[in-house]
Design an enzyme around this catalytic site. Sequence first.
Site, PDB file in Angstrom:
ATOM      1  N   LYS A  17       0.830  -1.216   0.000  1.00  0.00           N
ATOM      2  CA  LYS A  17       0.000   0.000   0.000  1.00  0.00           C
ATOM      3  C   LYS A  17       0.861   1.262   0.000  1.00  0.00           C
ATOM      4  O   LYS A  17       0.672   2.162  -0.817  1.00  0.00           O
ATOM      5  CB  LYS A  17      -0.940   0.016   1.219  1.00  0.00           C
ATOM      6  CG  LYS A  17      -1.930  -1.138   1.247  1.00  0.00           C
ATOM      7  CD  LYS A  17      -2.884  -1.042   2.430  1.00  0.00           C
ATOM      8  CE  LYS A  17      -2.201  -1.080   3.779  1.00  0.00           C
ATOM      9  NZ  LYS A  17      -1.489  -2.349   4.046  1.00  0.00           N
ATOM     10  N   ARG A 136      11.555  -5.314   5.333  1.00  0.00           N
ATOM     11  CA  ARG A 136      11.180  -3.907   5.088  1.00  0.00           C
ATOM     12  C   ARG A 136      12.076  -2.939   5.854  1.00  0.00           C
ATOM     13  O   ARG A 136      12.399  -3.135   7.005  1.00  0.00           O
ATOM     14  CB  ARG A 136       9.726  -3.681   5.508  1.00  0.00           C
ATOM     15  CG  ARG A 136       9.303  -2.229   5.454  1.00  0.00           C
ATOM     16  CD  ARG A 136       7.814  -2.068   5.369  1.00  0.00           C
ATOM     17  NE  ARG A 136       7.093  -2.488   6.546  1.00  0.00           N
ATOM     18  CZ  ARG A 136       5.746  -2.434   6.659  1.00  0.00           C
ATOM     19  NH1 ARG A 136       5.012  -2.018   5.638  1.00  0.00           N
ATOM     20  NH2 ARG A 136       5.166  -2.830   7.758  1.00  0.00           N
ATOM     21  N   ARG A 169      10.997  -0.966  11.177  1.00  0.00           N
ATOM     22  CA  ARG A 169       9.926  -0.453  12.024  1.00  0.00           C
ATOM     23  C   ARG A 169       9.856  -1.222  13.329  1.00  0.00           C
ATOM     24  O   ARG A 169      10.078  -2.424  13.341  1.00  0.00           O
ATOM     25  CB  ARG A 169       8.588  -0.565  11.281  1.00  0.00           C
ATOM     26  CG  ARG A 169       8.323   0.618  10.384  1.00  0.00           C
ATOM     27  CD  ARG A 169       7.119   0.433   9.529  1.00  0.00           C
ATOM     28  NE  ARG A 169       5.970  -0.118  10.230  1.00  0.00           N
ATOM     29  CZ  ARG A 169       4.759  -0.185   9.698  1.00  0.00           C
ATOM     30  NH1 ARG A 169       4.562   0.270   8.475  1.00  0.00           N
ATOM     31  NH2 ARG A 169       3.759  -0.720  10.369  1.00  0.00           N
TER      32      ARG A 169
HETATM   33  P1  ADP Z   1       0.565  -1.901   9.002  1.00  0.00           P
HETATM   34  O1  ADP Z   1      -0.418  -1.780   7.881  1.00  0.00           O
HETATM   35  O2  ADP Z   1       1.781  -2.677   8.658  1.00  0.00           O
HETATM   36  O3  ADP Z   1      -0.038  -2.280  10.292  1.00  0.00           O
HETATM   37  P2  ADP Z   1       0.653   0.986   9.299  1.00  0.00           P
HETATM   38  O4  ADP Z   1       1.840   1.839   9.145  1.00  0.00           O
HETATM   39  O5  ADP Z   1      -0.495   1.203   8.405  1.00  0.00           O
HETATM   40  O6  ADP Z   1       1.202  -0.482   9.197  1.00  0.00           O
HETATM   41  O7  ADP Z   1       0.127   1.070  10.788  1.00  0.00           O
HETATM   42  C1  ADP Z   1       0.983   0.871  11.893  1.00  0.00           C
HETATM   43  C2  ADP Z   1       0.203   0.905  13.198  1.00  0.00           C
HETATM   44  O8  ADP Z   1      -0.449   2.186  13.334  1.00  0.00           O
HETATM   45  C3  ADP Z   1      -0.929  -0.109  13.321  1.00  0.00           C
HETATM   46  O9  ADP Z   1      -0.476  -1.380  13.772  1.00  0.00           O
HETATM   47  C4  ADP Z   1      -1.837   0.567  14.350  1.00  0.00           C
HETATM   48  O10 ADP Z   1      -1.296   0.462  15.665  1.00  0.00           O
HETATM   49  C5  ADP Z   1      -1.733   2.034  13.937  1.00  0.00           C
HETATM   50  N1  ADP Z   1      -2.765   2.389  12.932  1.00  0.00           N
HETATM   51  C6  ADP Z   1      -2.556   2.753  11.642  1.00  0.00           C
HETATM   52  N2  ADP Z   1      -3.723   2.998  11.020  1.00  0.00           N
HETATM   53  C7  ADP Z   1      -4.700   2.770  11.944  1.00  0.00           C
HETATM   54  C8  ADP Z   1      -6.125   2.824  11.920  1.00  0.00           C
HETATM   55  N3  ADP Z   1      -6.819   3.170  10.809  1.00  0.00           N
HETATM   56  N4  ADP Z   1      -6.794   2.532  13.068  1.00  0.00           N
HETATM   57  C9  ADP Z   1      -6.146   2.196  14.186  1.00  0.00           C
HETATM   58  N5  ADP Z   1      -4.803   2.103  14.277  1.00  0.00           N
HETATM   59  C10 ADP Z   1      -4.075   2.382  13.162  1.00  0.00           C
HETATM   60  P1  ADP Z   2       2.099  -1.968   3.218  1.00  0.00           P
HETATM   61  O1  ADP Z   2       2.081  -0.453   3.223  1.00  0.00           O
HETATM   62  O2  ADP Z   2       0.908  -2.549   2.520  1.00  0.00           O
HETATM   63  O3  ADP Z   2       2.325  -2.572   4.570  1.00  0.00           O
HETATM   64  P2  ADP Z   2       4.732  -1.658   1.933  1.00  0.00           P
HETATM   65  O4  ADP Z   2       4.495  -0.737   0.800  1.00  0.00           O
HETATM   66  O5  ADP Z   2       5.377  -1.102   3.151  1.00  0.00           O
HETATM   67  O6  ADP Z   2       3.344  -2.405   2.333  1.00  0.00           O
HETATM   68  O7  ADP Z   2       5.573  -2.899   1.392  1.00  0.00           O
HETATM   69  C1  ADP Z   2       6.036  -3.917   2.280  1.00  0.00           C
HETATM   70  C2  ADP Z   2       7.458  -4.343   1.880  1.00  0.00           C
HETATM   71  O8  ADP Z   2       7.410  -5.034   0.637  1.00  0.00           O
HETATM   72  C3  ADP Z   2       8.419  -3.178   1.662  1.00  0.00           C
HETATM   73  O9  ADP Z   2       9.687  -3.578   2.123  1.00  0.00           O
HETATM   74  C4  ADP Z   2       8.417  -2.955   0.147  1.00  0.00           C
HETATM   75  O10 ADP Z   2       9.662  -2.434  -0.318  1.00  0.00           O
HETATM   76  C5  ADP Z   2       8.184  -4.359  -0.379  1.00  0.00           C
HETATM   77  N1  ADP Z   2       7.355  -4.400  -1.588  1.00  0.00           N
HETATM   78  C6  ADP Z   2       6.264  -3.619  -1.873  1.00  0.00           C
HETATM   79  N2  ADP Z   2       5.718  -3.970  -3.074  1.00  0.00           N
HETATM   80  C7  ADP Z   2       6.465  -5.004  -3.547  1.00  0.00           C
HETATM   81  C8  ADP Z   2       6.406  -5.814  -4.752  1.00  0.00           C
HETATM   82  N3  ADP Z   2       5.462  -5.611  -5.686  1.00  0.00           N
HETATM   83  N4  ADP Z   2       7.333  -6.771  -4.897  1.00  0.00           N
HETATM   84  C9  ADP Z   2       8.295  -6.988  -3.951  1.00  0.00           C
HETATM   85  N5  ADP Z   2       8.409  -6.265  -2.796  1.00  0.00           N
HETATM   86  C10 ADP Z   2       7.511  -5.284  -2.587  1.00  0.00           C
END
Ligand code: ADP
Ligand code: ADP
Length: 229
Positions: A17, A136, A169
């Site tokens: 995403k 990541r 992270r």
């Molecule tokens: P991921 O999709 O890998 O969980 P994000 O960067 O989107 O990573 O979110 C990291 C953390 O931030 C989540 O695990 C949660 O604690 C918080 N967070 C993000 N978006 C939301 C949301 N829409 N509602 C509640 N908590 C959120």
């Molecule tokens: P999300 O926001 O959904 O959690 P990220 O954009 O942070 O996902 O992507 C997660 C990890 O996968 C990152 O380390 C990114 O560089 C890698 N990544 C994202 N898209 C691809 C892809 N199409 N193929 C391989 N690796 C990817």
Amino acid sequence: MAGRCHVVLIGPQGSGKGTQAARIAPRLGLVHVATGDLFRQLMTRDDELAREVRSYYDRGVLVPDDVTLRVLLQRLDELERETSDSFRGALLDGYPRNRAQAEALDEVLRDRGDEIAAVVHLVVPRAVLIERLSGRLICPQCGATYHVRFSPPKTPGRCDHCGSALVQRSDDTPEAIARRLETYEQQTEPLLEYYRARGLVVDIDGNQPIEVVTEAIYAALEPHVGDPV
Ligand code: ADP
Ligand code: ADP
Ligand code: ZN
């Protein structure tokens, strides 16, 4: 002023995403708004709210809905103020994540005269997600995302955009990853039905090279959002 058109990105952790939003948003004239990024920025402060958010964030648990909505609205208001006429809409990454948030978003958009133009669903198998998340790296300064093998920075450990030292992270640990993926399946995935009933969802195969996924999303969104003016 006519209402704005927002796009929602839904997909499990690691589906790409953040990576895709950064590439797609400028092409469609949208602003990438990621609640996770807003929280990471907020946690660099040293106050009560930052400590509260961290207590959820580090465990991989959702931050309470009221706090999350407040942080999101603050950012949308800021965009309205700072970019006014050039703000066509947001590319929402990581919001909504449960039914209550989806309903809150509908209400907020209704009040503003805005709408959701489309919901992009990124589909990626679970084994691939784990592999992506464990490699990541992110830039703590500008939020750019990398992967040690799939999307490495030009200079190892340094951000291509701003030169900062890249970090893992704090919630990309095996335990927090497992908990977040479970929350996704239980609370976020069901939202697809909520939006499908309104004909908004486009499913995209996210298990392809980054550039290929970008083009697939662009092709699917272009008729809904159009070119930036
Ligand atoms: P991921 O999709 O890998 O969980 P994000 O960067 O989107 O990573 O979110 C990291 C953390 O931030 C989540 O695990 C949660 O604690 C918080 N967070 C993000 N978006 C939301 C949301 N829409 N509602 C509640 N908590 C959120
Ligand atoms: P999300 O926001 O959904 O959690 P990220 O954009 O942070 O996902 O992507 C997660 C990890 O996968 C990152 O380390 C990114 O560089 C890698 N990544 C994202 N898209 C691809 C892809 N199409 N193929 C391989 N690796 C990817
Ligand atoms: Zn950077």
